[in-house]
Design a protein around this motif. Structure first.
Motif, PDB file in Angstrom:
ATOM      1  N   VAL A 126       0.796  -1.154  -0.011  1.00  0.00           N
ATOM      2  CA  VAL A 126      -0.051   0.073   0.144  1.00  0.00           C
ATOM      3  C   VAL A 126       0.774   1.448  -0.048  1.00  0.00           C
ATOM      4  CG1 VAL A 126      -1.667   1.337   1.398  1.00  0.00           C
ATOM      5  CG2 VAL A 126      -1.991  -1.254   1.127  1.00  0.00           C
ATOM      6  N   GLY A 127       0.489   2.246  -0.965  1.00  0.00           N
ATOM      7  CA  GLY A 127       1.355   3.432  -0.922  1.00  0.00           C
ATOM      8  C   GLY A 127       2.822   3.494  -1.238  1.00  0.00           C
ATOM      9  N   GLY A 128       3.058   2.165  -1.999  1.00  0.00           N
ATOM     10  CA  GLY A 128       4.380   2.170  -2.608  1.00  0.00           C
ATOM     11  C   GLY A 128       4.800   2.538  -4.128  1.00  0.00           C
ATOM     12  N   THR A 129       5.691   2.400  -4.523  1.00  0.00           N
ATOM     13  CA  THR A 129       5.919   2.741  -5.812  1.00  0.00           C
ATOM     14  C   THR A 129       6.553   1.475  -6.565  1.00  0.00           C
ATOM     15  OG1 THR A 129       8.380   3.043  -5.195  1.00  0.00           O
ATOM     16  CG2 THR A 129       6.709   4.955  -5.108  1.00  0.00           C
ATOM     17  N   LEU A 130       6.519   1.487  -8.045  1.00  0.00           N
ATOM     18  CA  LEU A 130       6.958   0.457  -8.950  1.00  0.00           C
ATOM     19  C   LEU A 130       8.319   0.091  -8.648  1.00  0.00           C
ATOM     20  CD1 LEU A 130       4.803   1.215 -12.164  1.00  0.00           C
ATOM     21  CD2 LEU A 130       4.421  -0.350 -10.284  1.00  0.00           C
ATOM     22  N   ALA A 131       8.627  -1.179  -8.660  1.00  0.00           N
ATOM     23  CA  ALA A 131       9.959  -1.638  -8.664  1.00  0.00           C
ATOM     24  C   ALA A 131      10.446  -2.424  -9.616  1.00  0.00           C
ATOM     25  CB  ALA A 131      10.015  -2.441  -7.237  1.00  0.00           C
ATOM     26  N   SER A 132      11.546  -2.363  -9.864  1.00  0.00           N
ATOM     27  CA  SER A 132      12.306  -3.159 -11.046  1.00  0.00           C
ATOM     28  C   SER A 132      12.843  -4.646 -10.258  1.00  0.00           C
ATOM     29  CB  SER A 132      13.262  -2.393 -11.834  1.00  0.00           C
ATOM     30  OG  SER A 132      14.097  -3.348 -12.578  1.00  0.00           O
ATOM     31  N   THR A 133      12.435  -5.457 -11.018  1.00  0.00           N
ATOM     32  CA  THR A 133      13.216  -6.980 -10.414  1.00  0.00           C
ATOM     33  C   THR A 133      14.638  -6.915 -10.388  1.00  0.00           C
ATOM     34  OG1 THR A 133      12.674  -7.897 -12.565  1.00  0.00           O
ATOM     35  CG2 THR A 133      10.972  -8.216 -10.909  1.00  0.00           C
ATOM     36  N   SER A 134      15.133  -5.968 -11.619  1.00  0.00           N
ATOM     37  CA  SER A 134      16.707  -6.160 -11.414  1.00  0.00           C
ATOM     38  C   SER A 134      17.196  -5.353 -10.142  1.00  0.00           C
ATOM     39  CB  SER A 134      17.152  -5.315 -12.792  1.00  0.00           C
ATOM     40  OG  SER A 134      16.476  -3.996 -12.745  1.00  0.00           O
ATOM     41  N   GLU A 135      16.471  -4.625  -9.544  1.00  0.00           N
ATOM     42  CA  GLU A 135      16.987  -4.035  -8.474  1.00  0.00           C
ATOM     43  C   GLU A 135      17.024  -4.751  -7.172  1.00  0.00           C
ATOM     44  OE1 GLU A 135      14.400  -0.769  -6.389  1.00  0.00           O
ATOM     45  OE2 GLU A 135      13.733  -0.465  -8.378  1.00  0.00           O
ATOM     46  N   ALA A 136      15.899  -5.756  -7.058  1.00  0.00           N
ATOM     47  CA  ALA A 136      15.676  -6.727  -6.079  1.00  0.00           C
ATOM     48  C   ALA A 136      15.777  -8.077  -6.847  1.00  0.00           C
ATOM     49  CB  ALA A 136      14.572  -6.290  -5.352  1.00  0.00           C
ATOM     50  N   PRO A 137      16.656  -8.777  -7.214  1.00  0.00           N
ATOM     51  CA  PRO A 137      16.635  -9.956  -7.981  1.00  0.00           C
ATOM     52  C   PRO A 137      16.412 -11.197  -7.325  1.00  0.00           C
ATOM     53  CG  PRO A 137      18.981  -9.216  -8.149  1.00  0.00           C
ATOM     54  CD  PRO A 137      18.144  -8.045  -7.560  1.00  0.00           C
ATOM     55  N   TRP A 138      16.632 -10.779  -5.909  1.00  0.00           N
ATOM     56  CA  TRP A 138      16.436 -11.798  -4.730  1.00  0.00           C
ATOM     57  C   TRP A 138      14.818 -11.904  -4.461  1.00  0.00           C
ATOM     58  CZ3 TRP A 138      15.412  -7.744  -2.127  1.00  0.00           C
ATOM     59  CH2 TRP A 138      16.070  -6.796  -2.129  1.00  0.00           C
TER      60      TRP A 138
END
Length: 265
Positions: free
Chosen positions: A32-44
Motif C-alpha cells: 500500500v502506498g508504494g512505488t513500482l520496483a524493478s526486479t533487477s534492483e531486487a533480483p532476490w
C-alpha cells in the motif's frame, strides 16, 4: 492481528489480541502506498504462487532467495500442500508468464519455535526443485543492533495495494524503523505477541504506506541485507498501526544452518 498472506477464496486470517485466529472474507492484492520496483534492483525477491489462491495470477506470499535453491518465507504462508506452490523470480507483472524463472518446491522446513498464536519465529526455509541460475542472492543480517530506531529499510512485494497501485505488480516502499517501544506501546500489538527479541516495528504511525496481504514472507532490506520478512499487523496502512516484521538477526544462525543443509526437510 492480520497476517499478511493472501489466502484461499473466502479465507483471510485475523487474530484479535491474545486470542486464536478467526476467519473473515476477502483475498487482497499489493504494497500500500508504494512505488513500482524493478526486479533487477531486487533480483532476490520471490513471488510465491499457489494453485489455491483466489488471485488470477496465483499470488499467495512473498519470499526471498538466499541461495540458488533456497528461499525464506513466512511460516504462516505454508498452509497448503507443497505441490501447490511455485516460486517465481524476475517477473514484475505476475500475469506475464513469459518473464522470469520458476521452480516448484521440493522441501520445506518450519522454524521449530514458530507459534501460530503470536507468529513468533515466523520463518520457513523452502528448497527449490530447480535452482534459479544467474540470480544474485541476499545475505542475512546477523547484527542484532541493525534493528534500531531511525534507519529506513525497504519492503518489497506483489501484495495488496488497496487501490494505490496496479495489482499483481512488483512494488517497494521505504518504511522507517520506529523502534520496538512504539509497537510495544500499542495495546493490540503488545497483547497480540509483539516481542522486541523477535520483531521489527516499521512503517508510519500516520498510516498510508505499509506492506499488506500477499506480501507475507517478503523481504525487508537494509544496507543490502535481509533485516526481516513481512509478518503481520492490524489492517494495512492504518493510522497508528505500523507493520510487524519477523526479525532475521536473532535466528540467523539457525536459518543459515538450514540454508546450508542440502537435505532440508
Amino acid at each position: 492481528m492480520l497476517i499478511r498472506a493472501a489466502l484461499a477464496v473466502g479465507v483471510l486470517v485475523l487474530a484479535s489480541a491474545g486470542t486464536a485466529p478467526a476467519v473473515a472474507e476477502g483475498p487482497r492484492h499489493l504494497i500500500v502506498g508504494g512505488t513500482l520496483a524493478s526486479t533487477s534492483e531486487a533480483p532476490w525477491a520471490i513471488a510465491l504462487l499457489n494453485k489455491d489462491s483466489a488471485d488470477p495470477s496465483g499470488q499467495w506470499c512473498g519470499a526471498v532467495l538466499v541461495r540458488p535453491n533456497k528461499v525464506i518465507t513466512a511460516a504462516h504462508c505454508m498452509t497448503q500442500a507443497l505441490a501447490t506452490y511455485t516460486a517465481v523470480q524476475g517477473r514484475a507483472e505476475l500475469l506475464d508468464d513469459s518473464a522470469g524463472q520458476t521452480s516448484a518446491i521440493s522441501a520445506s522446513w518450519i522454524h521449530p519455535g514458530y507459534n501460530r498464536k503470536n507468529y513468533r519465529n515466523d520463518f520457513a526455509v523452502l528448497t527449490l526443485a530447480r535452482p534459479l541460475t544467474g540470480v544474485p542472492t541476499i545475505r542475512l543480517e546477523t547484527n542484532l543492533k541493525a534493528d534500531r530506531k531511525g534507519v529506513v529499510p525497504t519492503v518489497y512485494g506483489w501484495g495488496d495495494t488497496q487501490d494505490t497501485g496496479p495489482e499483481d505488480t512488483f512494488q517497494k516502499a521505504a518504511v522507517p524503523d520506529l523502534g520496538d517501544a512504539v509497537c510495544l506501546g500499542i495495546k493490540q500489538y503488545a497483547g497480540g505477541g509483539y516481542a522486541a527479541s523477535n520483531n521489527v516495528c516499521a512503517g508510519y504511525l500516520a498510516g498510508g504506506i505499509d506492506s499488506c496481504q500477499g506480501d507475507s514472507g517478503g523481504p525487508l532490506v537494509l544496507n543490502g541485507r535481509l533485516l526481516g520478512t513481512v509478518s503481520w499487523g492490524k489492517g494495512c496502512a492504518e493510522q497508528g498501526f505500523p507493520g510487524v516484521y519477523a526479525e532475521i538477526a536473532p535466528v540467523a544462525t539457525t536459518l543459515q544452518a538450514r540454508i546450508n543443509d542440502a537435505q532440508v526437510r
